[in-house]
Structure formats: structure tokens, C-alpha cells
Design an enzyme around this catalytic site. Structure first.
Site, PDB file in Angstrom:
ATOM      1  N   ASP A 101       4.779  -7.318 -14.820  1.00 21.89           N
ATOM      2  CA  ASP A 101       3.534  -7.831 -15.441  1.00 21.89           C
ATOM      3  C   ASP A 101       3.963  -8.832 -17.018  1.00 21.89           C
ATOM      4  OD1 ASP A 101       0.561  -7.921 -15.752  1.00 21.89           O
ATOM      5  OD2 ASP A 101       0.793  -6.653 -17.291  1.00 21.89           O
ATOM      6  N   ARG A 163      -2.741   6.891  -8.130  1.00 20.92           N
ATOM      7  CA  ARG A 163      -1.278   6.757  -7.743  1.00 20.92           C
ATOM      8  C   ARG A 163      -1.298   7.183  -6.215  1.00 20.92           C
ATOM      9  NH1 ARG A 163       1.936   5.999 -12.260  1.00 20.92           N
ATOM     10  NH2 ARG A 163       1.285   7.262 -14.307  1.00 20.92           N
TER      11      ARG A 163
HETATM   12  P1  IMP Z   1       5.216  -4.944 -18.540  1.00 25.49           P
HETATM   13  O1  IMP Z   1       6.164  -4.516 -19.462  1.00 25.49           O
HETATM   14  O2  IMP Z   1       3.789  -5.628 -19.144  1.00 25.49           O
HETATM   15  O3  IMP Z   1       5.750  -5.756 -17.432  1.00 25.49           O
HETATM   16  O4  IMP Z   1       4.553  -3.744 -17.884  1.00 25.49           O
HETATM   17  C1  IMP Z   1       5.137  -3.204 -16.935  1.00 25.49           C
HETATM   18  C2  IMP Z   1       4.356  -1.857 -16.454  1.00 25.49           C
HETATM   19  O5  IMP Z   1       2.900  -1.751 -16.663  1.00 25.49           O
HETATM   20  C3  IMP Z   1       4.381  -1.613 -15.043  1.00 25.49           C
HETATM   21  O6  IMP Z   1       5.574  -0.517 -14.864  1.00 25.49           O
HETATM   22  C4  IMP Z   1       3.199  -0.650 -14.722  1.00 25.49           C
HETATM   23  O7  IMP Z   1       3.343   0.712 -15.073  1.00 25.49           O
HETATM   24  C5  IMP Z   1       2.254  -1.076 -15.891  1.00 25.49           C
HETATM   25  N1  IMP Z   1       1.114  -2.144 -15.256  1.00 25.49           N
HETATM   26  C6  IMP Z   1       1.168  -3.853 -15.424  1.00 25.49           C
HETATM   27  N2  IMP Z   1       0.265  -4.193 -14.836  1.00 25.49           N
HETATM   28  C7  IMP Z   1      -0.405  -3.289 -14.011  1.00 25.49           C
HETATM   29  C8  IMP Z   1      -1.489  -3.141 -12.896  1.00 25.49           C
HETATM   30  O8  IMP Z   1      -2.164  -4.074 -12.729  1.00 25.49           O
HETATM   31  N3  IMP Z   1      -1.806  -1.788 -12.546  1.00 25.49           N
HETATM   32  C9  IMP Z   1      -1.049  -0.676 -12.916  1.00 25.49           C
HETATM   33  N4  IMP Z   1      -0.229  -0.582 -13.960  1.00 25.49           N
HETATM   34  C10 IMP Z   1       0.063  -1.933 -14.379  1.00 25.49           C
HETATM   35 MG    MG Z   2       1.613   2.739 -15.318  1.00 24.76          MG
END
Ligand code: IMP
Ligand code: MG
Length: 178
Positions: A101, A163
Site C-alpha cells: 500500500d 480474513r
Molecule cells: P503499508 O505499510 O501502507 O504498505 O501497509 C501495509 C499493510 O497495511 C498491509 O500489510 C495490510 O495489512 C494493510 N493494508 C493496506 N491496505 C489495505 C487494504 O486495502 N485492506 C486491508 N489491509 C490493508
Molecule cells: Mg492488516
């Protein structure tokens, strides 16, 4: 379909077909290496379980728990809640994530693990949401690119729920109060 889901983005069969493809690539790329797959919990546990069964070479697995998310808003602060137990020196690491993300979680994990002297380090993410990227990080293997919507299912949660859905679907915005 679950009542809180507005749309199925990736169905069960599509997920399994993609995992077979990813497994074949990984099998080819890591044939002469010492592969250690590191699953980032909890989101990637189902993906990890399916993925390793699609890889046809000897491998090791380990798990890491990090926390960075609360509800649908990434806090930007990543914390290791549980570390891996295998020393990674000289190993070829493949970090297995549910979704890339903002990229902050993977940037943090990658930098921590790099400091421990692995031979190589790559990322395998089931989903990629490139529109949200805040840091420059790329996955060597990705399953599906998804739009900027909050998705749940196949391991991914919203406040620990959903989940167990066998598909990846869009969570209705009214569920998280937007
Ligand atoms: P990042 O550090 O922003 O890349 O976030 C990564 C983590 O955020 C992922 O491993 C997910 O657990 C959570 N995440 C990000 N986007 C989503 C989504 O659309 N649905 C569910 N979990 C998300
Ligand atoms: Mg999560």
C-alpha cells in the site's frame, strides 16, 4: 457474497491460478539458492500457505508480526511485534506480504533484514495498490494491482474481520464510516 462487500475484485479461482504462476517463477528463480520465505502476519498467512505449496524446490519458512495499521488508516509507524527466529545470513529472503500500500511496512522490514546480512532480499505481494505509494519500493513478484479502495478477504482484514472470505472484495465504505 458477504453483506459488507460491494464487489469481488479477485475470485478464488483467479487467485489460485495466479499463485500457480508465481510459484513456477519462484521455483525457476530460486533453483540454486537458499530460499527463506518470510510471511508478514497476519494478513499474508493464507497467501503464504497456498504459495509455498506452489513452489517446487526445498525452502524454509518463518513469520514476522508487525503492526502499522489501525482500522483503514495507516499510522506510518511500524513496530515489530514478533521477529523471525532463523538467522538470515547468507540466505535468499523472499518477504511475503498481503498488500503493498504506502510501502512503509515493507520498507521498514526490508531495511531491518538487510542489516542482518542476507545474500539477497526480494518481495512477493499478492496485491499492489500503487496509487497509494509513499516510498520508493517495488515487489519482484506481484499478483494483482488493485484500485485505491479498501479491500478485505483472503487474509486481509478490517479491524480483524473478514480474513476468512475466500476472495478479495471491496469493503463497503459505510462499514468504516466514510
Ligand atoms: P503499508 O505499510 O501502507 O504498505 O501497509 C501495509 C499493510 O497495511 C498491509 O500489510 C495490510 O495489512 C494493510 N493494508 C493496506 N491496505 C489495505 C487494504 O486495502 N485492506 C486491508 N489491509 C490493508
Ligand atoms: Mg492488516
Amino acid at each position: 457474497m458477504h453483506k459488507d462487500v460491494s464487489e469481488i475484485l479477485v475470485g478464488e479461482r483467479e487467485i489460485q491460478n495466479k499463485i500457480s504462476e508465481l510459484g513456477e517463477k519462484i521455483t525457476r528463480d530460486y533453483r540454486d539458492k537458499n530460499l527463506l520465505l518470510i510471511s508478514v502476519l497476519k494478513g499474508s498467512f493464507i497467501f503464504m500457505a497456498d504459495l509455498i505449496r506452489a513452489v517446487g524446490i526445498d525452502l524454509n519458512i518463518d513469520f514476522m508480526i508487525v503492526s502499522s495499521f489501525s482500522g483503514t488508516v495507516s499510522t506510518g509507524v511500524v513496530r515489530i511485534v514478533h521477529d523471525i527466529s532463523i538467522p538470515v545470513e547468507g540466505l535468499d529472503l523472499l518477504i511475503v506480504e498481503d498488500i503493498l500500500d504506502s510501502g512503509r511496512t515493507l520498507e521498514y522490514i526490508t531495511s531491518i533484514l538487510k542489516g542482518r546480512g542476507p545474500k539477497s532480499i526480494e518481495i512477493c505481494a499478492l496485491l499492489d495498490k500503487p496509487s497509494r505509494r509513499m516510498v520508493d519500493i517495488k515487489a519482484k513478484y506481484t499478483g494483482f494491482t488493485v484500485p485505491d479502495e479498501f479491500v478485505v478477504g483472503y487474509g486481509l482484514d478490517y479491524n480483524e474481520k473478514y480474513r476468512n472470505l475466500p476472495y478479495v472484495g471491496v469493503l463497503k465504505p459505510e462499514v468504516y464510516g466514510v
